[in-house]
Design an enzyme around this catalytic site. Structure first.
Site: not given
Ligand code: GLA
Length: 613
Positions: A43, A446, A448, A496, A518
């Site tokens: 088609d 974690k 960041d 994060c 946060d």
């Molecule tokens: C950021 C993160 C927090 C913490 C601080 C540490 O603000 O969002 O959860 O880990 O850094 O400095």
């Protein structure tokens, strides 16, 4: 399954419930034909568009899979190059295809310049998800620069206007939904922040009044953690088109002779209803995208000591918190910021990744030994992409930061961004993190990244390549993440970025979970987490029960409510366990037991939104 109809040069991407069809017309243009229900491939045919004249451009009306800049195309283009002689138009003509299992590459060459472009497609058995990307290769002897290099273009079916869903968020209020009916002109979602999405999100969701259960929904999500751009437009023909990829607002990329570049991929699909869109993306993440080691795992209940101690960490206080956490049922004890260098506040220490001997005279081993003896795993906070001016690293390598020589530097959270476009900086991060991660029994990290980009400039790049900084930074970051996750496959990494500023499929390809915001206020989080649920499985959304009144909103919320919201993600605790009353201690213990009983469903189950905001 993907198949090719030789006689009419049509490619059919067959997913579980859909056909995505495009082909090559007699002039060699790539032309989109269909996206929706399965049909008989016979088609599908190219519609002839009226004659070209000075007021009407056939090319402008074509539904191309990827639209290069040039000729009589006046709408948004996906690809713009600059050749050695200054020409910026690209004229792509089909040259062939390669089909290997579920992956298709359709090749084009510029008719006048030595540029090859391949459109990549992949389908996944049992799913309605298609991966799309673009590869460009310089086959000549002079450099070629790109001013725009998007990952995919889409033409949505029909002529009526679509409604677009995206987010309009902020720090502490990520992923708040926004909705726009697009009946003409262009709609742009983008990031200039160097990270993907505190504000808008690197995806499109388009429908015409779809609900959770009904109505065609078209969507595509860019797996990229830097500046992105999504342009949706409805043109004079009533065609709605969407282009997405790396943002071109401060972008260039030069390919030397023989070099090639692959764009970040887009994962797209068509479903019936918004709920099925989310479930398709959930299954795709859990079955194909997340690091394979963690796809089938249920994730542990963690305690993070940040709210309790902030930078004032030491072996005695952390051990005290760990003892309470263990008694309550926590499985993973995480020490946050403050354990390294001269890190007593946010003005010093970033970059100096060695244990502070005053706080931990016995190194990390002593604390980790205590935590392990209590039956819990141990996790650690790091922010490897950053440096404080007040640090040994900055004293040794002041040229390693992203900054413009001779101009005052914007300081966000008193820190600067390391220049990850430099190989030696990437190597430094990989080696120092390897030292930290292998120095003790570390099960979780974690990772960041607490500030947005400014001062786009790298001392390592020549003036004409400064437009490459933003993308090269992301490539450098991915190299660090790829290398470290390969060296430490059993470490559970959590992304994060000042909350959810880098919540995207790029990060999730390496890290199986991300801190969502946060803002841990339960009512705010209910809305934020609903926002995430459209495009991501709840098993990647990190959510904690925090103090009351809440630190961000000062709202008083019952412990039960805070748990009920956190339990929809990867449930953790962050409130100061030393402050728990006897009743709260018992309540938290019961919550964790309940969560463990149901977490297989909560983290990996099929997700249905009931009432939405
Ligand atoms: C950021 C993160 C927090 C913490 C601080 C540490 O603000 O969002 O959860 O880990 O850094 O400095």
């Amino acid at each position: 399954m993907i198949f090719y109809l030789e006689e009419n040069r049509i490619f059919v991407l067959e997913t579980e419930n859909t056909h995505y069809v495009f082909g090559i017309d007699s002039a060699g243009y790539n032309r989109h034909l269909h996206w929706g229900a399965k049909c008989d491939p016979a088609d599908y045919a190219f519609t002839e568009i009226g004659d070209e004249n000075s007021n009407h451009s056939m090319l402008d009306e074509y539904r191309q899979e990827l639209t290069p800049f040039g000729s009589t195309v006046y709408r948004t283009c996906d690809l713009k190059a600059q050749f050695a002689d200054g020409c910026r138009e690209v004229a792509l003509r089909y040259t062939g295809y390669r089909l290997e299992d579920d992956t298709l590459r359709v090749a084009f060459a510029d008719a006048y310049y030595p540029l090859q472009v391949r459109l990549g497609y992949r389908v996944y058995p049992g799913l309605d998800i298609i991966k799309r990307w673009v590869e460009v290769e310089n086959t000549g002897s002079a450099p070629i620069s790109f001013e725009r290099l998007f990952s995919a273009g889409f033409s949505l079916p029909g002529m009526d206007p679509y409604t677009f869903e995206n987010t309009n968020g902020a720090w502490g209020g990520e992923f708040l939904p926004c909705r726009t009916v697009l009946d003409g002109g262009n709609l742009v979602y983008e990031s200039h922040r160097g990270a993907s999405n505190h504000n808008q999100s690197p995806y499109f969701i388009a429908h015409r009044g779809a609900t959770e259960t009904r109505g065609a929904v078209y969507f595509g999500s860019l797996a990229y953690s830097g500046n992105f751009k999504v342009i949706a437009g409805r043109d004079l023909y009533g065609i709605t088109r969407v282009s997405l990829g790396m943002n071109d607002f401060d972008f260039s990329h030069t390919l030397e002779p023989g070099a090639h570049l692959e764009t970040p991929p887009v994962y797209c699909g068509k479903t019936e209803g918004l709920g099925e869109m989310s479930r398709q993306m959930n299954r795709f993440c859990l079955e194909h995208l997340l690091p394979s080691r963690f796809r089938a795992e249920t994730l542990p209940v963690l305690y993070n000591s940040w709210e309790a101690t902030e930078f004032n960490v030491n072996v005695a206080d952390q051990t005290r918190l760990a003892e309470i956490a263990a008694g309550i049922g926590v499985e993973l004890f995480v020490m946050d910021d403050g354990w390294f260098g001269a890190r007593n506040n946010d003005r010093a220490g970033l970059g100096d990744w060695f244990v502070n001997p005053a706080k931990f005279p016995g190194g990390l081993d002593e604390l980790i030994g205590n935590v392990n003896a209590l039956g819990m795993d141990f996790g650690l906070w790091v922010e490897p992409e950053m440096v404080n001016v007040n640090s040994h690293l900055y004293q040794a390598h002041p040229d390693w930061t992203i900054e413009i020589p001779g101009k005052p530097h914007a300081e966000g959270r008193n820190q600067r961004i390391l220049d990850l476009t430099r190989r030696e900086v990437q190597d430094y991060i990989i080696e120092t993190m390897t030292n930290v991660f292998s120095s003790a029994e570390i099960s979780y990290v974690k990772w960041d990244m607490n500030r947005t980009f400014t001062d786009y400039y790298s001392g390592a790049l020549p003036p004409e390549r400064q437009g490459e900084v933003a993308h090269r930074y992301v490539l450098g970051l991915y190299r660090c993440m790829r290398e470290l996750t390969a060296r430490f496959p059993d470490i559970l990494f959590e992304g994060c970025s000042a909350g959810g500023n880098r919540f995207d499929l790029g990060i999730l390809s390496y890290f199986p979970q991300i801190w969502a915001s946060d803002d841990t206020d339960a009512l705010c989080r209910a809305e934020i987490q609903t926002g995430y649920s459209y495009g991501y499985p709840m098993s990647v959304v990190s959510a904690h029960v925090s103090a009351c009144p809440n630190h961000q909103t000062l709202r008083v919320t019952p412990l039960e409510t805070r748990f009920a919201v956190a339990a929809f993600g990867i449930c953790g605790y962050e409130c100061n366990f030393c402050d728990l009353s006897r009743e709260d201690f018992a309540a938290v213990k019961a919550q964790i037991a309940l969560y463990k009983q149901w977490r297989e469903v909560l983290q990996k189950g099929r997700f249905y939104r009931g009432r939405t905001f």
